[in-house]
Design an enzyme around this catalytic site. Sequence first.
Site, PDB file in Angstrom:
ATOM      1  N   ASP A   1       0.815  -1.221   0.000  1.00 44.66           N
ATOM      2  CA  ASP A   1       0.000   0.000   0.000  1.00 44.66           C
ATOM      3  C   ASP A   1       0.842   1.261   0.000  1.00 44.66           C
ATOM      4  OD1 ASP A   1      -2.466  -1.085   0.186  1.00 44.66           O
ATOM      5  OD2 ASP A   1      -2.611  -0.979   2.356  1.00 44.66           O
TER       6      ASP A   1
ATOM      7  N   LYS B   1      -3.400   4.030  -3.399  1.00 47.17           N
ATOM      8  CA  LYS B   1      -4.319   4.958  -4.061  1.00 47.17           C
ATOM      9  C   LYS B   1      -3.626   6.184  -4.639  1.00 47.17           C
ATOM     10  CE  LYS B   1      -8.295   3.602  -1.372  1.00 47.17           C
ATOM     11  NZ  LYS B   1      -8.033   3.128  -0.026  1.00 47.17           N
TER      12      LYS B   1
ATOM     13  N   MET C   1      -7.080  10.337   9.347  1.00 47.79           N
ATOM     14  CA  MET C   1      -7.781  10.703   8.113  1.00 47.79           C
ATOM     15  C   MET C   1      -8.724  11.893   8.342  1.00 47.79           C
ATOM     16  SD  MET C   1      -8.627   6.824   6.852  1.00 47.79           S
ATOM     17  CE  MET C   1      -8.840   6.168   8.501  1.00 47.79           C
TER      18      MET C   1
END
Length: 238
Positions: A33, A55, A168
């Site tokens: 990741d 991502k 986040m």
Amino acid sequence: MKVILVGAGPGDEELITLKGLNAIKNADVIVYDDLIGENLLKYAKDNAELIYVGKRKGKHSHKQEEINRILVEKAKENKTVVRLKGGDSFIFGRGGEEILELKKHNIPYEVIPGITSSIAVPEVADIPLTHRKVATSFTVVTGHEAEDKDKKQVKLSELNADTIVILMGITNLKHHVAELLKNSRRNEQTPVAIITNGTKSNQKIVKGTLKNIVKKAEENDIAPPGIIVIGDVVNILE
Ligand SMILES: C[S@@+](CC[C@H](N)C(=O)[O-])C[C@H]1O[C@@H](n2cnc3c(N)ncnc32)[C@H](O)[C@@H]1O
């Protein structure tokens, strides 16, 4: 045939466990990741297959189903697969979902814990989440679901721990501050710290209070990934 979930630690690659590093060294396939210390991949075998499923980096982002499919497929090729994730695999890391999928296919798995950023990133910024007489409890929450009101599970206004840690949460900082102030345990003078890219060479720390942190974050170009810490522990070691 085996899948090993390895927590890579908070960013500084030296903060992986010895067990995690040994798993990387032995892996046939590494599915990794964002937010892992990329130098860790240097420890992989020369012929190991490295599959990026994060991502960022301008590549298309892999859906969770796609990641699950890769893990199952590679394990069924009789390979030792390391699933390498930032921090700890089970803390906002969807590790549990991946294990449920492996179980469905009867694929053996192992979990190697990692040092979660939620604790380690404040720690390297000199912020202990607990401190005798000042903070005897802490809560770690995601700040990611704030806009999705229907599904919202985290109510910052209702959190009563001495120290609150939000992962986040940078994009919705203004909203979070307003919610936190609705709780009488906190006020405009409550200390806040934001740490971005914690434990890495580009780490940034901004401190303030619930009154001025939004302005300070803007002035300092604070951008994800980052951790927000709220409570008296923020300044306790100063
Ligand atoms: C999807 S969560 C994964 C957390 C991870 N499983 C853990 O245990 O640390 C990603 C969030 O963790 C936080 N994070 C992870 N690494 C960080 C770092 N080095 N510095 C600051 N925040 C970090 C940020 O809030 C980021 O948006």
